[in-house]
Structure formats: structure tokens, C-alpha cells
Design a protein around this motif. Structure first.
Motif, PDB file in Angstrom:
ATOM      1  N   VAL A  63      17.498  -0.816   2.611  1.00  0.00           N
ATOM      2  CA  VAL A  63      16.414  -1.785   2.687  1.00  0.00           C
ATOM      3  C   VAL A  63      15.397  -1.078   3.440  1.00  0.00           C
ATOM      4  N   TYR A  64      15.636  -0.539   4.630  1.00  0.00           N
ATOM      5  CA  TYR A  64      14.411   0.222   5.573  1.00  0.00           C
ATOM      6  C   TYR A  64      13.799   1.231   4.458  1.00  0.00           C
ATOM      7  N   ASN A  65      14.361   2.139   3.624  1.00  0.00           N
ATOM      8  CA  ASN A  65      13.666   3.294   2.962  1.00  0.00           C
ATOM      9  C   ASN A  65      12.916   2.420   1.907  1.00  0.00           C
ATOM     10  N   SER A  66      13.528   1.448   1.282  1.00  0.00           N
ATOM     11  CA  SER A  66      12.643   0.797   0.096  1.00  0.00           C
ATOM     12  C   SER A  66      11.470   0.028   0.523  1.00  0.00           C
ATOM     13  N   LEU A  67      11.621  -0.510   1.790  1.00  0.00           N
ATOM     14  CA  LEU A  67      10.561  -1.220   2.351  1.00  0.00           C
ATOM     15  C   LEU A  67       9.329  -0.009   2.880  1.00  0.00           C
ATOM     16  N   HIS A  68       9.816   0.764   3.362  1.00  0.00           N
ATOM     17  CA  HIS A  68       9.040   1.730   3.925  1.00  0.00           C
ATOM     18  C   HIS A  68       8.247   2.585   2.730  1.00  0.00           C
ATOM     19  N   GLN A  69       8.929   2.853   1.761  1.00  0.00           N
ATOM     20  CA  GLN A  69       8.188   3.641   0.551  1.00  0.00           C
ATOM     21  C   GLN A  69       7.943   3.043  -0.463  1.00  0.00           C
ATOM     22  N   THR A  70       8.269   1.865  -0.833  1.00  0.00           N
ATOM     23  CA  THR A  70       7.798   1.116  -1.837  1.00  0.00           C
ATOM     24  C   THR A  70       7.188  -0.270  -1.548  1.00  0.00           C
ATOM     25  N   HIS A  71       7.985  -1.143  -1.209  1.00  0.00           N
ATOM     26  CA  HIS A  71       7.549  -2.866  -0.799  1.00  0.00           C
ATOM     27  C   HIS A  71       6.295  -2.811   0.124  1.00  0.00           C
ATOM     28  N   LEU A  72       6.337  -2.229   1.061  1.00  0.00           N
ATOM     29  CA  LEU A  72       4.984  -2.471   2.058  1.00  0.00           C
ATOM     30  C   LEU A  72       3.994  -1.768   1.642  1.00  0.00           C
ATOM     31  N   PRO A  73       4.068  -0.674   1.158  1.00  0.00           N
ATOM     32  CA  PRO A  73       2.988   0.062   0.365  1.00  0.00           C
ATOM     33  C   PRO A  73       1.951  -0.926  -0.554  1.00  0.00           C
ATOM     34  N   GLN A  74       3.010  -1.666  -1.449  1.00  0.00           N
ATOM     35  CA  GLN A  74       2.607  -2.382  -2.479  1.00  0.00           C
ATOM     36  C   GLN A  74       2.096  -3.627  -1.951  1.00  0.00           C
ATOM     37  N   LEU A  75       2.581  -4.381  -1.180  1.00  0.00           N
ATOM     38  CA  LEU A  75       2.126  -5.573  -0.302  1.00  0.00           C
ATOM     39  C   LEU A  75       0.867  -5.138   0.433  1.00  0.00           C
ATOM     40  N   GLU A  76       0.676  -4.030   1.184  1.00  0.00           N
ATOM     41  CA  GLU A  76      -0.444  -3.463   1.851  1.00  0.00           C
ATOM     42  C   GLU A  76      -1.599  -3.388   0.822  1.00  0.00           C
ATOM     43  N   GLU A  77      -1.194  -2.708  -0.224  1.00  0.00           N
ATOM     44  CA  GLU A  77      -2.470  -2.452  -1.188  1.00  0.00           C
ATOM     45  C   GLU A  77      -3.160  -3.617  -1.798  1.00  0.00           C
ATOM     46  N   VAL A  78      -2.583  -4.635  -1.846  1.00  0.00           N
ATOM     47  CA  VAL A  78      -3.343  -6.130  -2.040  1.00  0.00           C
ATOM     48  C   VAL A  78      -3.747  -6.889  -1.028  1.00  0.00           C
ATOM     49  N   GLY A  79      -3.382  -6.220   0.277  1.00  0.00           N
ATOM     50  CA  GLY A  79      -4.061  -7.220   1.329  1.00  0.00           C
ATOM     51  C   GLY A  79      -3.066  -8.150   1.811  1.00  0.00           C
ATOM     52  N   VAL A  80      -2.060  -8.298   1.470  1.00  0.00           N
ATOM     53  CA  VAL A  80      -1.197  -9.206   1.964  1.00  0.00           C
ATOM     54  C   VAL A  80      -0.456  -8.990   3.510  1.00  0.00           C
ATOM     55  N   VAL A  81      -0.174  -7.424   3.484  1.00  0.00           N
ATOM     56  CA  VAL A  81       0.319  -7.040   4.745  1.00  0.00           C
ATOM     57  C   VAL A  81      -0.510  -5.884   5.288  1.00  0.00           C
ATOM     58  N   GLU A  82      -0.355  -5.596   6.631  1.00  0.00           N
ATOM     59  CA  GLU A  82      -1.064  -4.442   7.044  1.00  0.00           C
ATOM     60  C   GLU A  82       0.241  -3.595   7.736  1.00  0.00           C
ATOM     61  N   TYR A  83       0.522  -2.579   7.238  1.00  0.00           N
ATOM     62  CA  TYR A  83       1.665  -1.798   7.520  1.00  0.00           C
ATOM     63  C   TYR A  83       1.160  -0.640   8.341  1.00  0.00           C
ATOM     64  N   ASP A  84       1.409  -0.407   9.747  1.00  0.00           N
ATOM     65  CA  ASP A  84       1.159   0.681  10.480  1.00  0.00           C
ATOM     66  C   ASP A  84       2.221   1.512  10.534  1.00  0.00           C
ATOM     67  N   ARG A  85       2.246   2.846   9.682  1.00  0.00           N
ATOM     68  CA  ARG A  85       3.229   3.583   9.661  1.00  0.00           C
ATOM     69  C   ARG A  85       3.814   4.583  10.741  1.00  0.00           C
ATOM     70  N   ASP A  86       2.721   4.719  11.586  1.00  0.00           N
ATOM     71  CA  ASP A  86       2.773   5.502  12.797  1.00  0.00           C
ATOM     72  C   ASP A  86       3.830   4.593  13.671  1.00  0.00           C
ATOM     73  N   ARG A  87       3.347   3.219  14.142  1.00  0.00           N
ATOM     74  CA  ARG A  87       3.981   2.534  14.915  1.00  0.00           C
ATOM     75  C   ARG A  87       5.213   1.728  14.422  1.00  0.00           C
ATOM     76  N   ARG A  88       5.427   1.765  12.894  1.00  0.00           N
ATOM     77  CA  ARG A  88       6.387   1.125  12.040  1.00  0.00           C
ATOM     78  C   ARG A  88       6.209  -0.364  12.492  1.00  0.00           C
ATOM     79  N   GLN A  89       5.289  -0.934  12.532  1.00  0.00           N
ATOM     80  CA  GLN A  89       5.041  -2.355  12.300  1.00  0.00           C
ATOM     81  C   GLN A  89       4.542  -2.940  11.196  1.00  0.00           C
TER      82      GLN A  89
END
Length: 175
Positions: A63-89
Motif C-alpha cells: 500500500v505504501y509503495n502504490s500510494l507513493h508511486q502511483t495513487h498520490l501523484p494521480q490525486l495531486e495532478e488533479v488538485g485533490v491532494v497535496e503530497y510533500d514527497r520530502d516530508r512524506r505528508q
């Protein structure tokens, strides 16, 4: 006819919600104030998927890897979430409200749970006021009894909703 004033298309929203991990991610963010660490988020989503607390480490890592690599970037791309990769928040953004409208569970009768609760609350208020004002039929029953009846209905409906939602979530992860 309702006019939508959004920047996300229905197709985009349905694609986002078409994946159970993305849906679970958005629900978890909504339930936790809109901001959470990736580690905590992956643990909660993995617990939902497996029904175990704590979830097995291999599922949590997946789950961690799929969220980090796939799902969170997709959600971030359309402006639904903001994913800070450095802080992992992860935090919800402005378009999350648009997606949230599509996440509300509709009963098999075509109404949402919030509509049911709203109708029950308003009707309970009117019945209790009618009893207090000694309206015909209502005034013959103690307002405390009416109040207890409506509170009991709220409790029963809440338990039913929890049961059906749990069944939906569990079946969604096993498909």
C-alpha cells in the motif's frame, strides 16, 4: 437540473474513485482532518483492505509503495491532494470537496444517508414541537416519549448504515 460549477469532470472523478485505494485514501484524509503522514495513511488503508489491525507488513508495504508511486501523484495532478514527497505528508486540497460529493453512499432507494438523517431530524423536531404545543394526535403523547422514539430511530439507522457500509467496503477490497 443542477448546474455543476467544478473544474474536475465527472469522468476524472469516476476514474479517481474507480480504485479502492484512492477512495480509501480520500476517506481516511477526510476523517483525519485532511492531513496525515504517508506511513500512517498506508497503515490505515492496509488495515481496511485486510480487516486486521495492525495489518501484515507485506500488505502495508504494498500500500505504501502504490500510494507513493502511483495513487498520490494521480490525486495531486488533479488538485485533490497535496503530497510533500520530502516530508512524506499528504493533505487534502481544494478539489477534494468536488470528489467528496461522489463518495457519499446512496441507499438502494436512491437517497443519500445525509438526506435520510436530515428528514428524520426535521420530522422529529416538528413532532416534538407539535407535542409541546399540544397539536391534535401529537399532544396526547409525552414529548419525552417522542424524543426517545426519534433518538432510537437515529441509533437504529446509524447501526444499519455502519453495517451496510462495512459490507460495501469489505466487498470492494475483495473484488
Amino acid at each position: 437540473m443542477r448546474v455543476r460549477n467544478t473544474s474536475l469532470s465527472e469522468d476524472q472523478i469516476h476514474r479517481l474513485l474507480g480504485n479502492s485505494r484512492r477512495s480509501a485514501t480520500l476517506r481516511q484524509l477526510g476523517e483525519n482532518g485532511g492531513i496525515v503522514s504517508l506511513r500512517e495513511l498506508s497503515e490505515r488503508v492496509a488495515a481496511l483492505e485486510t480487516g486486521e489491525t495492525p495489518p501484515p507488513s507485506n500488505v502495508r508495504e504494498s500500500v505504501y509503495n502504490s500510494l507513493h508511486q502511483t495513487h498520490l501523484p494521480q490525486l495531486e495532478e488533479v488538485g485533490v491532494v497535496e503530497y510533500d514527497r520530502d516530508r512524506r505528508q499528504v493533505r487534502l486540497c481544494k478539489h477534494a470537496r468536488e470528489v467528496d460529493l461522489y463518495m457519499e453512499v446512496v441507499t438502494r432507494y436512491g437517497v443519500t444517508w445525509s438526506e435520510i438523517y436530515r428528514a428524520l431530524g426535521v420530522s422529529g423536531l416538528l413532532v416534538v414541537l407539535g407535542a409541546l404545543l399540544e397539536a391534535p394526535l401529537l399532544g396526547g403523547v409525552d414529548p419525552l416519549l417522542w424524543t426517545s422514539l426519534f433518538l432510537a430511530l437515529f441509533a437504529v439507522l446509524s447501526l444499519y448504515q455502519l453495517w451496510t457500509n462495512r459490507s460495501l467496503v469489505l466487498s470492494g477490497f475483495r473484488e
